[in-house]
Design a protein around this motif. Structure first.
Motif, mmCIF file in Angstrom:
data_model
loop_
_atom_site.group_PDB
_atom_site.id
_atom_site.type_symbol
_atom_site.label_atom_id
_atom_site.label_comp_id
_atom_site.label_asym_id
_atom_site.label_seq_id
_atom_site.Cartn_x
_atom_site.Cartn_y
_atom_site.Cartn_z
ATOM 1 N N GLY A 182 51.607 42.813 39.988
ATOM 2 C CA GLY A 182 51.327 41.572 39.294
ATOM 3 C C GLY A 182 51.188 40.429 40.288
ATOM 4 N N PRO A 183 51.203 39.196 39.811
ATOM 5 C CA PRO A 183 51.022 38.062 40.718
ATOM 6 C C PRO A 183 52.199 37.832 41.656
ATOM 7 C CG PRO A 183 51.491 37.309 38.488
ATOM 8 C CD PRO A 183 51.271 38.781 38.403
ATOM 9 N N HIS A 184 53.382 38.374 41.295
ATOM 10 C CA HIS A 184 54.580 38.152 42.116
ATOM 11 C C HIS A 184 55.313 39.480 42.304
ATOM 12 C CE1 HIS A 184 53.828 33.891 41.585
ATOM 13 N NE2 HIS A 184 53.877 34.043 40.275
ATOM 14 N N PRO A 185 54.874 40.319 43.243
ATOM 15 C CA PRO A 185 55.444 41.660 43.396
ATOM 16 C C PRO A 185 56.948 41.671 43.655
ATOM 17 C CG PRO A 185 53.394 41.478 44.613
ATOM 18 C CD PRO A 185 53.735 40.092 44.153
ATOM 19 N N TYR A 199 45.045 47.811 52.831
ATOM 20 C CA TYR A 199 46.341 48.389 52.452
ATOM 21 C C TYR A 199 46.420 48.472 50.930
ATOM 22 C CZ TYR A 199 51.308 48.711 51.381
ATOM 23 O OH TYR A 199 52.515 49.099 50.869
ATOM 24 N N PHE A 200 46.998 49.592 50.435
ATOM 25 C CA PHE A 200 47.132 49.800 48.991
ATOM 26 C C PHE A 200 48.501 50.402 48.698
ATOM 27 C CE2 PHE A 200 42.748 49.938 50.259
ATOM 28 C CZ PHE A 200 42.156 49.037 49.372
ATOM 29 N N SER A 201 49.179 49.809 47.729
ATOM 30 C CA SER A 201 50.571 50.159 47.460
ATOM 31 C C SER A 201 50.696 51.139 46.300
ATOM 32 C CB SER A 201 51.357 48.876 47.143
ATOM 33 O OG SER A 201 52.721 49.155 46.969
ATOM 34 N N ILE A 202 51.500 52.176 46.504
ATOM 35 C CA ILE A 202 51.779 53.137 45.438
ATOM 36 C C ILE A 202 53.227 52.941 45.012
ATOM 37 C CG2 ILE A 202 51.723 55.556 44.729
ATOM 38 C CD1 ILE A 202 48.994 54.430 45.542
ATOM 39 N N GLY A 253 49.852 57.301 35.426
ATOM 40 C CA GLY A 253 49.110 56.276 34.713
ATOM 41 C C GLY A 253 47.972 55.735 35.553
ATOM 42 N N ASP A 254 47.165 54.883 34.960
ATOM 43 C CA ASP A 254 46.032 54.285 35.666
ATOM 44 C C ASP A 254 46.510 53.195 36.613
ATOM 45 O OD1 ASP A 254 44.443 55.956 34.233
ATOM 46 O OD2 ASP A 254 43.602 54.413 32.914
ATOM 47 N N ILE A 255 45.910 53.148 37.789
ATOM 48 C CA ILE A 255 46.279 52.170 38.812
ATOM 49 C C ILE A 255 45.062 51.339 39.169
ATOM 50 C CG2 ILE A 255 47.101 51.837 41.171
ATOM 51 C CD1 ILE A 255 48.538 54.550 40.934
ATOM 52 N N THR A 256 45.223 50.023 39.103
ATOM 53 C CA THR A 256 44.205 49.081 39.565
ATOM 54 C C THR A 256 44.846 48.184 40.614
ATOM 55 O OG1 THR A 256 43.150 49.081 37.390
ATOM 56 C CG2 THR A 256 42.545 47.307 38.902
ATOM 57 N N PHE A 257 44.201 48.060 41.751
ATOM 58 C CA PHE A 257 44.774 47.301 42.859
ATOM 59 C C PHE A 257 44.277 45.857 42.850
ATOM 60 C CE2 PHE A 257 44.734 51.738 44.383
ATOM 61 C CZ PHE A 257 46.098 51.891 44.637
ATOM 62 N N GLY A 258 45.189 44.940 43.133
ATOM 63 C CA GLY A 258 44.873 43.525 43.205
ATOM 64 C C GLY A 258 45.101 42.979 44.604
ATOM 65 N N PRO A 259 45.431 41.682 44.717
ATOM 66 C CA PRO A 259 45.641 41.062 46.032
ATOM 67 C C PRO A 259 46.699 41.785 46.855
ATOM 68 C CG PRO A 259 45.509 39.390 44.318
ATOM 69 C CD PRO A 259 45.541 40.719 43.612
ATOM 70 N N ASP A 260 46.446 41.888 48.150
ATOM 71 C CA ASP A 260 47.334 42.555 49.107
ATOM 72 C C ASP A 260 47.578 44.019 48.770
ATOM 73 O OD1 ASP A 260 47.595 40.443 50.843
ATOM 74 O OD2 ASP A 260 49.430 39.673 49.946
ATOM 75 N N GLY A 261 46.720 44.593 47.915
ATOM 76 C CA GLY A 261 46.834 46.004 47.600
ATOM 77 C C GLY A 261 47.917 46.350 46.602
ATOM 78 N N ASP A 283 36.857 49.824 50.084
ATOM 79 C CA ASP A 283 36.015 49.147 49.083
ATOM 80 C C ASP A 283 36.111 49.842 47.736
ATOM 81 O OD1 ASP A 283 35.176 47.255 50.899
ATOM 82 O OD2 ASP A 283 33.283 48.273 51.377
ATOM 83 N N TYR A 284 36.140 51.157 47.756
ATOM 84 C CA TYR A 284 36.235 51.910 46.503
ATOM 85 C C TYR A 284 37.559 51.616 45.792
ATOM 86 C CZ TYR A 284 36.004 55.802 43.225
ATOM 87 O OH TYR A 284 35.977 56.557 42.080
ATOM 88 N N LEU A 285 38.662 51.629 46.543
ATOM 89 C CA LEU A 285 39.971 51.400 45.937
ATOM 90 C C LEU A 285 40.116 49.976 45.399
ATOM 91 C CD1 LEU A 285 42.262 53.340 48.443
ATOM 92 C CD2 LEU A 285 41.477 54.059 46.178
ATOM 93 N N ARG A 286 39.460 49.036 46.051
ATOM 94 C CA ARG A 286 39.517 47.649 45.570
ATOM 95 C C ARG A 286 38.724 47.454 44.281
ATOM 96 N NH1 ARG A 286 39.646 46.197 51.232
ATOM 97 N NH2 ARG A 286 37.381 46.494 51.384
#
Length: 409
Positions: A139-142, A131-134, A349-357, A337-340
């Motif tokens: 951050g660490p605490h969404p 899962y990936f969030s747009i 802007g640039d998007i980098t995905f972290g934990p839980d997407g 895998d690519y998105l992670r």
């Protein structure tokens, strides 16, 4: 022999010409429809542009979508149909936390890579790796990241606020937002004097505002979807709410149609915002998209300015495109895998995905409405005329009018 080669090649060529289907539910009717229809137009603009350049993997793209009616109960059935009957190649979400969360069990069962559009920490209970969030929370605490700018603005005032009222709908979005607000209130040393939810179908919000008024809070944080945002603002005006800061998580004040409808009732409200065509946010790519969107919006009958959801709906598709082109595949695990493992370039802007997407870095703004006169659309074209960015500091373009009772005059 030649005939055999041609016979074998023909089905392969036909398959190559078949469209890549992208399935989704979207709010085309109901309370979320103003933004849902605008988001769909942005996605269609993306599809038109991609197809004009030859499609993805040499194949055209086709959107397959159904109206979720702004009703979470319809969502599981829609996604089951998309996956089991329509057999779509790729799947993305509709608009909002309340619609993304009920889709996730179906997505997980089918082991699909899934992009959630404007969903606040929707994966916090599932921890589904694909899962990936747009949405600019993260951050660490969404959950806290959504309301943090509101508290940053509030706690910078003199004297510092001491008390807080929290109110929101009994639904996924509000629950997640309120969870974050409670934690931020604890960190700020605020006393919570009111903490209630209301049924999403509430019609009269005056009793709620009166109950809040009795507690005499310095701050009032509201986590609401568009229909209840309208109800809350009308009730606050009718009752004459007395507080120092009012707003925070009111979805809908970002929509042009609701801005026009509410007019001066918004004055003084401090609320979240995700994107505006101003400063460093107004990149050439973003403004080019906006130009294309605004050219088509009147005929489509959607938000004619499109400052809120459309840029992110377009970015949603850019993220999907990047994964498909980067892997040269529709394989669900390869896409995930690519998105992670990659930073994705989008018009927002640039998007980098972290934990839980979630995004590794939150980019939520806080704005205050002011000088709104009447219900004329033109005043909202230049956000600086009716909205001041208060947070974050790099984007700040003015000072707060404080308290709310003064600012709404």
């Amino acid at each position: 022999m030649l005939a055999a080669v041609i016979a074998c090649a023909a089905p392969a060529a036909a398959r190559a010409a078949d469209p890549i289907t992208i399935g989704l539910g979207m709010a085309l009717t109901g309370g979320l429809a103003p933004s849902g229809k605008a988001a769909l137009l942005a996605m269609q603009i993306w599809a038109e542009g991609v197809n004009a350049k030859g499609g993805l993997l040499g194949r055209p793209v086709k959107l397959v979508y159904y109206d979720d009616q702004s009703n979470p109960a319809t969502v599981p059935g829609l996604y089951t149909k998309l996956l089991d009957v329509d057999h779509v190649d790729l799947v993305i979400s509709g608009y909002g936390t309340n619609m993304v969360v009920p889709a996730l069990p179906v997505i997980i069962q089918h082991q699909r890579t899934f992009l959630g559009l404007f969903a606040l920490d929707a994966n916090s209970e599932f921890h589904y790796p694909n899962y990936f969030s747009i949405v600019p929370t993260g951050g660490p605490h969404p959950k806290q990241s959504f309301a943090k700018p509101f508290f940053s603005v509030a706690m910078a005032q003199t004297p510092k606020p001491q008390t807080l009222a929290i109110v929101g709908a009994d639904a996924e979005f509000a629950h997640n937002a309120i969870d974050g607000v409670r934690q931020l209130a604890k960190e700020a040393g605020l006393k919570i004097v009111y903490d209630r939810t209301y049924p999403p179908a509430t019609a009269d919000y005056s009793p709620i505002i009166r109950a809040i008024q009795v507690t005499n809070p310095d701050l009032v944080f509201v986590a609401s979807y568009p229909p209840d945002t309208v109800g809350m603002l009308r009730a606050a005006s009718e009752v004459g709410l007395q507080t120092k800061l009012f707003g925070g998580g009111m979805v809908g004040l970002q929509y042009t149609p609701l801005k026009v409808q509410l007019g001066p009732l918004m004055n003084g409200v401090v609320d979240y915002e995700f994107w505006l065509p101003t400063g460093k946010l107004a990149t050439p790519a973003a403004m080019d998209f906006l130009k294309r969107y605004q050219a088509q919006a009147p005929a489509a009958g959607v938000d004619v300015l499109g400052y809120y959801l459309p840029p992110f709906a377009y970015a949603d598709m850019q993220v999907l495109q990047a994964a498909v082109e980067g892997t040269k595949s529709l394989d669900q695990e390869k896409l995930a895998d690519y998105l992670r493992s990659h930073t994705i370039h989008t018009i927002t802007g640039d998007i980098t995905f972290g934990p839980d997407g979630e995004w590794t870095e939150a980019r939520v703004m806080e704005v205050q409405f002011h000088d709104v006169k009447g219900n004329d659309l033109a005043q909202f074209r230049d956000p600086g005329k009716t909205e001041t960015i208060l947070d974050p500091p790099p984007l700040k373009d003015g000072a707060i009018i404080y308290p709310y009772t003064k600012a709404r005059q």
